[in-house]
Design a protein around this motif. Structure first.
Motif, PDB file in Angstrom:
ATOM      1  N   ARG A  81       0.837  -1.208   0.000  1.00  0.00           N
ATOM      2  CA  ARG A  81       0.000   0.000   0.000  1.00  0.00           C
ATOM      3  C   ARG A  81       0.869   1.253   0.000  1.00  0.00           C
ATOM      4  N   LEU A  82       1.940   1.243   0.788  1.00  0.00           N
ATOM      5  CA  LEU A  82       2.861   2.382   0.799  1.00  0.00           C
ATOM      6  C   LEU A  82       3.550   2.538  -0.550  1.00  0.00           C
ATOM      7  N   ARG A  83       3.955   1.429  -1.134  1.00  0.00           N
ATOM      8  CA  ARG A  83       4.612   1.452  -2.442  1.00  0.00           C
ATOM      9  C   ARG A  83       3.659   1.959  -3.521  1.00  0.00           C
ATOM     10  N   LEU A  84       2.420   1.495  -3.483  1.00  0.00           N
ATOM     11  CA  LEU A  84       1.422   1.951  -4.455  1.00  0.00           C
ATOM     12  C   LEU A  84       1.127   3.438  -4.276  1.00  0.00           C
ATOM     13  N   ALA A  85       1.050   3.891  -3.035  1.00  0.00           N
ATOM     14  CA  ALA A  85       0.792   5.315  -2.786  1.00  0.00           C
ATOM     15  C   ALA A  85       1.894   6.185  -3.379  1.00  0.00           C
ATOM     16  N   ALA A  86       3.102   5.669  -3.415  1.00  0.00           N
ATOM     17  CA  ALA A  86       4.221   6.437  -3.963  1.00  0.00           C
ATOM     18  C   ALA A  86       4.293   6.355  -5.484  1.00  0.00           C
ATOM     19  N   LEU A  87       3.822   5.252  -6.075  1.00  0.00           N
ATOM     20  CA  LEU A  87       4.027   5.035  -7.512  1.00  0.00           C
ATOM     21  C   LEU A  87       2.787   5.282  -8.380  1.00  0.00           C
ATOM     22  N   LEU A  88       1.589   5.180  -7.810  1.00  0.00           N
ATOM     23  CA  LEU A  88       0.375   5.328  -8.629  1.00  0.00           C
ATOM     24  C   LEU A  88       0.063   6.783  -8.914  1.00  0.00           C
ATOM     25  N   PRO A  89      -0.583   7.036 -10.041  1.00  0.00           N
ATOM     26  CA  PRO A  89      -1.067   8.399 -10.305  1.00  0.00           C
ATOM     27  C   PRO A  89      -2.191   8.738  -9.324  1.00  0.00           C
ATOM     28  N   PRO A  90      -2.433  10.015  -9.088  1.00  0.00           N
ATOM     29  CA  PRO A  90      -3.438  10.416  -8.082  1.00  0.00           C
ATOM     30  C   PRO A  90      -4.828   9.785  -8.292  1.00  0.00           C
ATOM     31  N   ALA A  91      -5.233   9.599  -9.530  1.00  0.00           N
ATOM     32  CA  ALA A  91      -6.568   9.029  -9.780  1.00  0.00           C
ATOM     33  C   ALA A  91      -6.689   7.589  -9.276  1.00  0.00           C
ATOM     34  N   ASP A  92      -5.607   6.856  -9.349  1.00  0.00           N
ATOM     35  CA  ASP A  92      -5.643   5.451  -8.906  1.00  0.00           C
ATOM     36  C   ASP A  92      -5.350   5.286  -7.419  1.00  0.00           C
ATOM     37  N   ARG A  93      -4.719   6.273  -6.788  1.00  0.00           N
ATOM     38  CA  ARG A  93      -4.376   6.168  -5.363  1.00  0.00           C
ATOM     39  C   ARG A  93      -5.611   5.997  -4.489  1.00  0.00           C
ATOM     40  N   THR A  94      -6.705   6.585  -4.900  1.00  0.00           N
ATOM     41  CA  THR A  94      -7.922   6.499  -4.083  1.00  0.00           C
ATOM     42  C   THR A  94      -8.513   5.089  -4.083  1.00  0.00           C
ATOM     43  N   HIS A  95      -8.065   4.250  -5.011  1.00  0.00           N
ATOM     44  CA  HIS A  95      -8.613   2.893  -5.118  1.00  0.00           C
ATOM     45  C   HIS A  95      -7.679   1.821  -4.552  1.00  0.00           C
ATOM     46  N   ILE A  96      -6.614   2.233  -3.889  1.00  0.00           N
ATOM     47  CA  ILE A  96      -5.676   1.256  -3.327  1.00  0.00           C
ATOM     48  C   ILE A  96      -6.392   0.311  -2.365  1.00  0.00           C
ATOM     49  N   ASP A  97      -7.304   0.850  -1.577  1.00  0.00           N
ATOM     50  CA  ASP A  97      -8.018   0.020  -0.602  1.00  0.00           C
ATOM     51  C   ASP A  97      -8.977  -0.970  -1.258  1.00  0.00           C
ATOM     52  N   ASP A  98      -9.244  -0.809  -2.547  1.00  0.00           N
ATOM     53  CA  ASP A  98     -10.112  -1.750  -3.263  1.00  0.00           C
ATOM     54  C   ASP A  98      -9.382  -3.045  -3.618  1.00  0.00           C
ATOM     55  N   LEU A  99      -8.070  -3.016  -3.586  1.00  0.00           N
ATOM     56  CA  LEU A  99      -7.293  -4.234  -3.864  1.00  0.00           C
ATOM     57  C   LEU A  99      -7.385  -5.173  -2.674  1.00  0.00           C
ATOM     58  N   THR A 100      -7.574  -6.443  -2.935  1.00  0.00           N
ATOM     59  CA  THR A 100      -7.630  -7.429  -1.856  1.00  0.00           C
ATOM     60  C   THR A 100      -6.214  -7.718  -1.353  1.00  0.00           C
ATOM     61  N   THR A 101      -6.137  -8.310  -0.184  1.00  0.00           N
ATOM     62  CA  THR A 101      -4.836  -8.672   0.367  1.00  0.00           C
ATOM     63  C   THR A 101      -4.110  -9.625  -0.569  1.00  0.00           C
ATOM     64  N   ARG A 102      -4.825 -10.578  -1.129  1.00  0.00           N
ATOM     65  CA  ARG A 102      -4.200 -11.542  -2.043  1.00  0.00           C
ATOM     66  C   ARG A 102      -3.677 -10.852  -3.296  1.00  0.00           C
ATOM     67  N   GLN A 103      -4.391  -9.845  -3.797  1.00  0.00           N
ATOM     68  CA  GLN A 103      -3.908  -9.096  -4.955  1.00  0.00           C
ATOM     69  C   GLN A 103      -2.650  -8.298  -4.595  1.00  0.00           C
ATOM     70  N   LEU A 104      -2.655  -7.670  -3.432  1.00  0.00           N
ATOM     71  CA  LEU A 104      -1.486  -6.909  -2.994  1.00  0.00           C
ATOM     72  C   LEU A 104      -0.273  -7.814  -2.825  1.00  0.00           C
ATOM     73  N   ILE A 105      -0.494  -8.997  -2.291  1.00  0.00           N
ATOM     74  CA  ILE A 105       0.608  -9.938  -2.108  1.00  0.00           C
ATOM     75  C   ILE A 105       1.172 -10.359  -3.463  1.00  0.00           C
ATOM     76  N   ALA A 106       0.312 -10.547  -4.450  1.00  0.00           N
ATOM     77  CA  ALA A 106       0.782 -10.902  -5.789  1.00  0.00           C
ATOM     78  C   ALA A 106       1.496  -9.723  -6.461  1.00  0.00           C
ATOM     79  N   LEU A 107       1.024  -8.516  -6.220  1.00  0.00           N
ATOM     80  CA  LEU A 107       1.629  -7.332  -6.839  1.00  0.00           C
ATOM     81  C   LEU A 107       3.034  -7.044  -6.316  1.00  0.00           C
TER      82      LEU A 107
END
Length: 146
Positions: A81-107
């Motif tokens: 989540r911290l890595r995504l907050a730093a790398l995603l564009p602002p429009a996608d940052r608001t949807h980080i919490d929509d990713l499941t734990t399993r998706q984050l682990i794969a990412l």
């Protein structure tokens, strides 16, 4: 030098758990059942108790392993989540919490360069973890995971 981590070789075993503790606990259960069957008239309750305790030991080992993996999953989720907050564009940052734990682990295996596009695809297409891992081109190894 170890071979680079990829989709095909990223699964890992904990040698102490998988090749020592678990086989010994299973052997203990088998031995307890064997002794109970062959020595049934003598010490019936004691032998049955040995079987119960052998099962309890296996359950304890499984629970300990599961708790360790759950803690690792929570840490990986936070890191990603911290890595995504730093790398995603602002429009996608608001949807980080929509990713499941399993998706984050794969990412976590995606390189920084391909993470934003892959995370967007995972969000919009609801990719399963296996599909996320298969879509990764530049694999980022996670050698600390057990």
């Amino acid at each position: 030098m170890p071979t680079p981590q990829t989709l095909k070789n990223h699964a890992r075993f904990n040698p102490l758990f998988h090749f020592t503790i678990l086989p010994l606990l299973v052997l203990n259960l088998i031995f307890s059942i064997y002794i109970t069957i062959h020595r049934w008239p003598a010490y019936q309750h004691t032998h049955l108790w040995w079987i119960v305790m052998a099962v309890v030991f296996i359950l304890m080992a499984g629970d300990a392993r599961g708790s360790a993996l759950k803690a690792q999953d929570r840490i990986v989720r936070l890191e990603e989540r911290l890595r995504l907050a730093a790398l995603l564009p602002p429009a996608d940052r608001t949807h980080i919490d929509d990713l499941t734990t399993r998706q984050l682990i794969a990412l976590r295996f995606a390189s920084d360069a391909e993470l934003p596009a892959l995370a967007h695809t995972a969000l919009t297409q609801r990719l399963e973890p296996k599909a996320i891992k298969q879509a990764i081109i530049n694999w980022r190894a996670d050698n600390e995971r057990v």
